[in-house]
Design a protein around this motif. Structure first.
Motif, short mmCIF file in Angstrom:
data_model
loop_
_atom_site.label_atom_id
_atom_site.label_comp_id
_atom_site.label_asym_id
_atom_site.label_seq_id
_atom_site.Cartn_x
_atom_site.Cartn_y
_atom_site.Cartn_z
N GLN A 1 13.85 -22.42 -1.62
CA GLN A 1 15.26 -22.65 -1.95
C GLN A 1 16.05 -23.13 -0.73
O GLN A 1 17.29 -23.17 -0.79
CB GLN A 1 15.88 -21.35 -2.48
N PHE A 2 15.36 -23.50 0.34
CA PHE A 2 16.07 -23.80 1.58
C PHE A 2 17.11 -24.91 1.41
O PHE A 2 18.27 -24.76 1.83
CB PHE A 2 15.08 -24.21 2.67
N SER A 3 16.74 -26.05 0.82
CA SER A 3 17.67 -27.18 0.73
C SER A 3 18.91 -26.83 -0.08
O SER A 3 20.03 -27.22 0.28
CB SER A 3 16.97 -28.40 0.12
N ARG A 4 18.73 -26.09 -1.16
CA ARG A 4 19.90 -25.69 -1.96
C ARG A 4 20.81 -24.78 -1.14
O ARG A 4 22.03 -24.95 -1.14
CB ARG A 4 19.42 -24.96 -3.23
N LEU A 5 20.23 -23.84 -0.42
CA LEU A 5 21.03 -22.94 0.41
C LEU A 5 21.66 -23.67 1.59
O LEU A 5 22.81 -23.42 1.95
CB LEU A 5 20.16 -21.79 0.91
N ASN A 6 20.90 -24.60 2.16
CA ASN A 6 21.41 -25.36 3.30
C ASN A 6 22.57 -26.26 2.89
O ASN A 6 23.55 -26.41 3.63
CB ASN A 6 20.28 -26.19 3.90
N ASN A 7 22.46 -26.82 1.70
CA ASN A 7 23.52 -27.71 1.20
C ASN A 7 24.81 -26.94 0.94
O ASN A 7 25.92 -27.49 1.07
CB ASN A 7 23.05 -28.40 -0.08
N SER A 8 24.69 -25.67 0.56
CA SER A 8 25.87 -24.86 0.28
C SER A 8 26.29 -24.01 1.48
O SER A 8 27.16 -23.14 1.34
CB SER A 8 25.61 -23.95 -0.92
N LEU A 9 25.66 -24.26 2.65
CA LEU A 9 25.99 -23.57 3.90
C LEU A 9 25.83 -22.05 3.79
O LEU A 9 26.58 -21.27 4.40
CB LEU A 9 27.42 -23.91 4.34
N ALA A 10 24.85 -21.63 3.00
CA ALA A 10 24.60 -20.19 2.80
C ALA A 10 23.66 -19.70 3.90
O ALA A 10 22.49 -19.37 3.66
CB ALA A 10 24.02 -19.95 1.41
N ASN A 11 24.18 -19.64 5.12
CA ASN A 11 23.34 -19.30 6.27
C ASN A 11 22.76 -17.90 6.19
O ASN A 11 21.65 -17.65 6.63
CB ASN A 11 24.14 -19.47 7.56
#
Length: 393
Positions: free
Chosen positions: A178-188
């Motif tokens: 799920q990295f790209s989805r989290l990265n796109n939403s800035l969910a660090n």
């Protein structure tokens, strides 16, 4: 004067220019490795010695980068850039062994010591490579190269096996994270939790995520006049890498790599990104060159980081942790025990912290992936639990 000695004198000459003479030199003994498959024995020996010298310098506190170009069996360029206040007085070849196509040399280097030490350089760090993500999937239509999201990480895995001196790695390439989805939403904070979860399940210290941002075609053909006959267009390649510490979920390093190369295949031809045809093409060769830089950058960013292992078993004054021979651990090595603890900030975010315990342990048994260690004085552990850490700085 033979080839190897000439090269060593060149290296020493460069190093001696770095700083004024100091009377307090110190000997460091390290090992270096090189493969013989594409090299003569002389060139492989020089590469192995350079690898060992880099380790010695790093242990002494220097920061080293090296570029070599070997053409027709002759060393045509050797540039060592040292950012330090010390230098090398002399180098001795102690031992030279062969194991298949792998040459290992042991050297002793007389180095003027630095304040900063990097003892962790002799331990390999465990790295987990994850499946990449094609950010614009329609760009893969020409050639049907949709599986490039697995093929490129697999090629990186091969290059790490061949060229990385500081990592041991594994990979999960069948399922996308799920990295790209989290990265796109800035969910660090969620990326940190994902990194820690993957690290725990794979016994890895670092997690490598990646995104393929551009595999589109440029507008102009490499040869407009021949385009109608050949259809050869330059194809872009842009890929981002993100290296996370799996112990605390922190982002250690990230970088973007980009280039382009002619796409030598016809528009309607389906190309397998895992095939030799792909990797021997100009486009595949270009990607391989970029991955060589990725391997070097990963090594540079983790070589001096502390080696940490998870305690997986605890009995009396004896523990078992998930670092072993493949990580460079040896019988007699000493580790410090850290107690893991979690805490929350005022805004509700969770963090992982560590408390240094009074316990040190010495390795008594080894397997490929694990080590058994015990307290030297026989003291029983208090408040130490499974999933706490051992660390070697």
């Amino acid at each position: 004067m033979n080839y190897c000695r000439k090269t060593l004198l060149l290296i020493i000459g460069l190093l001696l220019c770095v700083s004024p003479y100091s009377a307090h030199a110190q000997w460091y003994e390290t090992q270096g490795h090189a493969r013989l498959d594409k090299n003569t024995v002389e060139i492989a020996r020089t590469k192995a010695m350079e690898n060992a010298l880099k380790k010695a310098l790093l242990i002494a506190g220097a920061s080293v980068s090296s570029v070599q170009q070997v053409i027709n069996g002759l060393l045509t360029q050797d540039q060592l850039n040292i950012r330090a206040t010390g230098s090398v007085n002399s180098i001795e070849l102690v031992d030279e062994t062969y194991n298949g196509d792998l040459l290992t040399v042991t050297i002793r280097a007389d180095i003027f010591p630095q304040e900063r030490k990097c003892f962790a350089v002799n331990f390999k760090k465990s790295l987990l490579i994850t499946k990449s993500n094609i950010m614009h999937r329609q760009q893969a239509n020409i050639g049907k190269i949709y599986s490039i999201d697995k093929a490129v990480p697999q090629q990186l895995s091969k290059q790490l096996s061949e060229h990385s001196a500081y990592t041991t790695h594994s990979s999960i390439l069948n399922n996308k994270t799920q990295f790209s989805r989290l990265n796109n939403s800035l969910a660090n904070d969620k990326i940190a939790e994902l990194s820690k979860t993957l690290a725990h399940s794979s016994n890895s210290q670092y997690i490598l995520f990646s995104e393929i941002h551009d595999i589109s075609f440029e507008q102009e053909a490499t040869n407009n006049w021949q385009f109608w006959q050949q259809g050869i267009y330059p194809r872009n390649f842009v890929m981002n890498f993100y290296l996370y510490n799996g112990i605390n979920g922190e982002l250690m390093w990230q970088n973007e790599y980009q280039s382009s190369a002619p796409w030598e295949f016809t528009k309607r031809l389906t190309i397998d990104p895992f095939s030799i045809k792909f990797w021997q093409s100009k486009y595949g060769t270009m990607i391989s060159s970029l991955l060589e830089k990725v391997v070097k950058n990963i090594d540079e960013n983790i070589m001096c980081e502390p080696s940490r292992g998870n305690i997986i078993q605890l009995t009396g004054n004896q523990i078992t942790f998930d670092l072993g021979r493949q990580h460079g651990v040896k019988i007699g090595d000493e580790f410090t025990v850290l107690q893991r603890h979690s805490f929350s900030s005022n805004d509700g975010k969770n963090y992982t912290g560590f408390n240094a315990s009074p316990y040190k342990v010495k390795v008594t048994q080894l397997t490929r992936n694990t080590a058994v260690a015990q307290t030297p004085d026989g003291d029983l552990f208090g408040n130490i639990q499974v999933d706490d850490l051992v660390v070697r700085y």
